[in-house]
Motif scaffolding. Structure first.
Motif, PDB file in Angstrom:
ATOM      1  N   ALA A 178     -57.369 102.091  58.595  1.00 29.93           N
ATOM      2  CA  ALA A 178     -58.097 101.752  57.372  1.00 29.93           C
ATOM      3  C   ALA A 178     -57.533 102.515  56.176  1.00 29.93           C
ATOM      4  O   ALA A 178     -56.865 103.544  56.330  1.00 29.93           O
ATOM      5  CB  ALA A 178     -59.582 102.079  57.549  1.00 29.93           C
ATOM      6  N   PRO A 179     -57.785 102.014  54.949  1.00 25.35           N
ATOM      7  CA  PRO A 179     -57.269 102.668  53.738  1.00 25.35           C
ATOM      8  C   PRO A 179     -58.049 103.934  53.395  1.00 25.35           C
ATOM      9  O   PRO A 179     -59.159 104.170  53.878  1.00 25.35           O
ATOM     10  CB  PRO A 179     -57.455 101.602  52.654  1.00 25.35           C
ATOM     11  N   ILE A 180     -57.448 104.742  52.538  1.00 29.33           N
ATOM     12  CA  ILE A 180     -58.064 106.014  52.145  1.00 29.33           C
ATOM     13  C   ILE A 180     -59.355 105.774  51.374  1.00 29.33           C
ATOM     14  O   ILE A 180     -60.256 106.616  51.378  1.00 29.33           O
ATOM     15  CB  ILE A 180     -57.067 106.844  51.316  1.00 29.33           C
ATOM     16  N   SER A 181     -59.486 104.622  50.720  1.00 26.26           N
ATOM     17  CA  SER A 181     -60.722 104.332  49.988  1.00 26.26           C
ATOM     18  C   SER A 181     -61.931 104.351  50.909  1.00 26.26           C
ATOM     19  O   SER A 181     -63.033 104.733  50.494  1.00 26.26           O
ATOM     20  CB  SER A 181     -60.612 102.973  49.284  1.00 26.26           C
ATOM     21  N   GLN A 182     -61.746 103.955  52.164  1.00 24.40           N
ATOM     22  CA  GLN A 182     -62.856 103.997  53.126  1.00 24.40           C
ATOM     23  C   GLN A 182     -63.291 105.434  53.371  1.00 24.40           C
ATOM     24  O   GLN A 182     -64.480 105.725  53.503  1.00 24.40           O
ATOM     25  CB  GLN A 182     -62.419 103.329  54.436  1.00 24.40           C
ATOM     26  N   LEU A 183     -62.328 106.330  53.413  1.00 20.62           N
ATOM     27  CA  LEU A 183     -62.646 107.743  53.564  1.00 20.62           C
ATOM     28  C   LEU A 183     -63.374 108.264  52.331  1.00 20.62           C
ATOM     29  O   LEU A 183     -64.355 109.011  52.439  1.00 20.62           O
ATOM     30  CB  LEU A 183     -61.354 108.527  53.788  1.00 20.62           C
ATOM     31  N   ALA A 184     -62.903 107.882  51.146  1.00 17.99           N
ATOM     32  CA  ALA A 184     -63.558 108.325  49.917  1.00 17.99           C
ATOM     33  C   ALA A 184     -64.998 107.819  49.857  1.00 17.99           C
ATOM     34  O   ALA A 184     -65.904 108.539  49.404  1.00 17.99           O
ATOM     35  CB  ALA A 184     -62.770 107.831  48.702  1.00 17.99           C
ATOM     36  N   ASP A 185     -65.233 106.586  50.316  1.00 19.61           N
ATOM     37  CA  ASP A 185     -66.599 106.050  50.334  1.00 19.61           C
ATOM     38  C   ASP A 185     -67.492 106.869  51.261  1.00 19.61           C
ATOM     39  O   ASP A 185     -68.644 107.175  50.923  1.00 19.61           O
ATOM     40  CB  ASP A 185     -66.582 104.589  50.786  1.00 19.61           C
ATOM     41  N   GLU A 186     -66.969 107.228  52.434  1.00 21.08           N
ATOM     42  CA  GLU A 186     -67.760 108.015  53.377  1.00 21.08           C
ATOM     43  C   GLU A 186     -68.029 109.417  52.839  1.00 21.08           C
ATOM     44  O   GLU A 186     -69.117 109.970  53.049  1.00 21.08           O
ATOM     45  CB  GLU A 186     -67.024 108.099  54.716  1.00 21.08           C
ATOM     46  N   GLU A 187     -67.062 109.985  52.164  1.00 24.00           N
ATOM     47  CA  GLU A 187     -67.259 111.309  51.588  1.00 24.00           C
ATOM     48  C   GLU A 187     -68.335 111.271  50.509  1.00 24.00           C
ATOM     49  O   GLU A 187     -69.189 112.166  50.425  1.00 24.00           O
ATOM     50  CB  GLU A 187     -65.941 111.822  51.005  1.00 24.00           C
ATOM     51  N   HIS A 188     -68.325 110.227  49.681  1.00 27.23           N
ATOM     52  CA  HIS A 188     -69.354 110.071  48.643  1.00 27.23           C
ATOM     53  C   HIS A 188     -70.733 109.880  49.286  1.00 27.23           C
ATOM     54  O   HIS A 188     -71.729 110.484  48.834  1.00 27.23           O
ATOM     55  CB  HIS A 188     -69.014 108.887  47.754  1.00 27.23           C
ATOM     56  N   ALA A 189     -70.793 109.059  50.334  1.00 21.79           N
ATOM     57  CA  ALA A 189     -72.083 108.830  51.001  1.00 21.79           C
ATOM     58  C   ALA A 189     -72.619 110.126  51.600  1.00 21.79           C
ATOM     59  O   ALA A 189     -73.837 110.374  51.561  1.00 21.79           O
ATOM     60  CB  ALA A 189     -71.914 107.755  52.077  1.00 21.79           C
ATOM     61  N   TYR A 190     -71.752 110.943  52.139  1.00 21.17           N
ATOM     62  CA  TYR A 190     -72.190 112.216  52.714  1.00 21.17           C
ATOM     63  C   TYR A 190     -72.792 113.122  51.644  1.00 21.17           C
ATOM     64  O   TYR A 190     -73.866 113.718  51.846  1.00 21.17           O
ATOM     65  CB  TYR A 190     -71.010 112.905  53.400  1.00 21.17           C
ATOM     66  N   ARG A 191     -72.145 113.219  50.497  1.00 17.87           N
ATOM     67  CA  ARG A 191     -72.645 114.094  49.430  1.00 17.87           C
ATOM     68  C   ARG A 191     -73.968 113.603  48.867  1.00 17.87           C
ATOM     69  O   ARG A 191     -74.753 114.395  48.338  1.00 17.87           O
ATOM     70  CB  ARG A 191     -71.597 114.236  48.328  1.00 17.87           C
ATOM     71  N   GLU A 192     -74.229 112.312  48.981  1.00 16.09           N
ATOM     72  CA  GLU A 192     -75.486 111.765  48.480  1.00 16.09           C
ATOM     73  C   GLU A 192     -76.580 111.749  49.544  1.00 16.09           C
ATOM     74  O   GLU A 192     -77.720 111.402  49.238  1.00 16.09           O
ATOM     75  CB  GLU A 192     -75.255 110.337  47.962  1.00 16.09           C
TER      76      GLU A 192
END
Length: 485
Positions: A178-192
């Protein structure tokens, strides 16, 4: 969705990338951030299919095409639309010693520093040693990939190569990345999410009174000449003995290796409030585990040591602490240091790291050829006084590799005495001192460091006191005493 579009617009760095960016920016010139691995392939390989397959992997994995730029808004990442780097093919089969020449070529590559703005941050190469033996070498800067990602790419490439060699058969979808954007989305969801403040609370409370980081050195010095590394192989019998102890205590081999290393460090230093760094993947769900990128984290394991602490109790405590670390592994070490106001004076929670890597399974390349993974060099990306890495190898005679690595050269070209002693003991149980009838010799950290400064690394030249563990290991695990000094 791609991390950035093909017009060249940039994207912010993920937390893991930012940690490596700052580490590279402020590290000494000799600090190396490369990860490298050589995979020994027994069997014939078609170099044309290999290179074509590797380019397919590079087109699929964004991390192989990453570049980084420094902007007024801070560092940013950009993904090139296509992979423009080289994929070397070296035919060394005609050399008198092709393996030695291959090792020389690989060492020259992974020991050089790679420029983040203009260098090739990911490299893959095929080296032919003989018609039926090849080496697949791949190297990356730690800012683009971590060790977990290397396994993802290896599995995906094996699937692609096998499909292409089989008349372009379908490539299995279960290894698609998967692309890095998927990782960035998961990181954002974790912080929220609610997990983020709970993790933060756990770590800040656990280390509100953080001890000074353990070190076998009497003083810190500038990294000169890069890392020193030593490797010892534990024979299958020793590895099996450790597995037996793990079964007796209802624990795991990694926990035993961490506990015995902690016991050795306690005997060498006498430090009772001890913090050791433990690398973790920091990938808490399947979506994150499908993205090749820099995500890995390292968090402190804190132990209360004492002279009469039995080894089984120490191992069980390591197990309890490890479960807490894994439960809260997504909270970044850099954020914890900031929460504890450690960034101002560049204070660390630990400088000693123990990394026990899982067994890498064989990868099928077109069926019959067998393959074993042989790591060359893996730097954690931050200077450490003593990183210790253990890795289990697959094969008829499975064995463990223990790799004590001192972070600083001493000017003599030899490792510091404590690192050499841990290396030359070889057997973790012996290093811990599992015999109840033989207390360890007393040592003070100041005496060890003073001897090193006065006389150089004597432990690198002379064998240390050998501990006979056979009698101890015949006794029930519950009767073994670990830590008398």
């Amino acid at each position: 969705m791609s991390t950035v579009d093909q017009l060249g617009r940039t994207a912010p760095l993920t937390s893991g990338q930012m940690a490596m960016w700052l580490g590279a920016k402020f590290a000494s010139p000799d600090t190396n951030f490369n990860l490298a691995e050589a995979i020994d392939i027994a069997g014939e390989i078609d170099p044309n299919i290999f290179i074509a397959g590797m380019r397919k992997v590079a087109d699929e994995v964004e991390a192989t095409r990453l570049g980084f730029v420094d902007t007024p808004q801070g560092p940013r990442q950009v993904v090139a639309p296509v992979f423009a780097g080289e994929i070397p093919y070296l035919d060394l089969s005609g050399d008198s010693d092709p393996l030695a020449e291959a090792e020389r070529w690989m060492r020259a590559d992974y020991t050089r520093n790679i420029d983040l703005a203009h260098g090739q941050l990911w490299l893959s190469a095929l080296i032919r040693l003989a018609p039926d033996r090849h080496i697949w070498y791949h190297r990356s800067h730690h800012i683009v990939l971590d060790g977990f990602s290397g396994g993802l790419i290896a599995r995906r490439f094996a699937d692609i190569y096998t499909a292409m060699a089989d008349d372009n058969a379908a490539v299995p979808e279960d290894s698609r990345l998967a692309p890095i954007s998927q990782l960035a989305d998961e990181e954002h969801a974790y912080r929220e999410s609610g997990r983020f403040p709970r993790d933060r609370q756990y770590w800040t409370e656990r280390f509100a009174d953080a001890p000074d980081p353990l070190s076998l050195a009497s003083r810190r010095s500038v990294n000169i000449g890069g890392l020193l590394r030593q490797t010892v192989h534990l024979p299958a019998a020793s590895a099996q003995a450790l597995q037996t102890i793990a079964q007796e205590l209802g624990t795991t081999l990694p926990q035993i290796l961490i506990a015995t290393t902690a016991a050795y460090l306690y005997r060498a230093t006498g430090i009772e409030d001890m913090a050791i760094g433990i690398p973790v993947t920091a990938r808490h769900n399947d979506r994150m585990r499908r993205v090749p990128a820099m995500v890995a984290n390292a968090l402190p394991l804190r132990l209360a040591m004492r002279a009469d602490l039995p080894i089984p109790e120490l191992i069980r405590e390591v197990g309890r602490q490890m479960r807490q670390i894994l439960r809260h592994q997504s909270y970044r070490y850099e954020h914890l240091r900031s929460d504890l106001n450690m960034l101002v004076n560049n204070r660390q929670l630990f400088t000693t790291v123990v990394n026990v890597e899982p067994l890498r399974l064989r990868l099928p390349f077109c069926g019959p050829p067998s393959q074993t993974a042989q790591p060359l060099e893996r730097h954690g990306g931050r200077p450490r006084h003593l990183p210790v890495r253990a890795r289990q190898r697959a094969g008829p005679a499975d064995r463990l590799r223990r790799q004590p690595r001192g972070a600083h050269r001493t000017g003599t070209g030899r490792p510091p005495a404590p690192a050499a002693r841990l290396h030359r003991r070889g057997d973790p149980a012996a290093a811990a001192g599992c015999r109840p009838d033989r207390p360890a010799r007393r040592r003070r950290a100041q005496a060890i460091a003073g001897r090193l400064e006065r006389h150089g690394p004597r432990g690198a030249r002379h064998a240390p006191h050998r501990t006979d563990r056979s009698a101890a290991c015949r006794q029930p695990a519950s009767h073994r005493v670990a830590l008398r000094r």
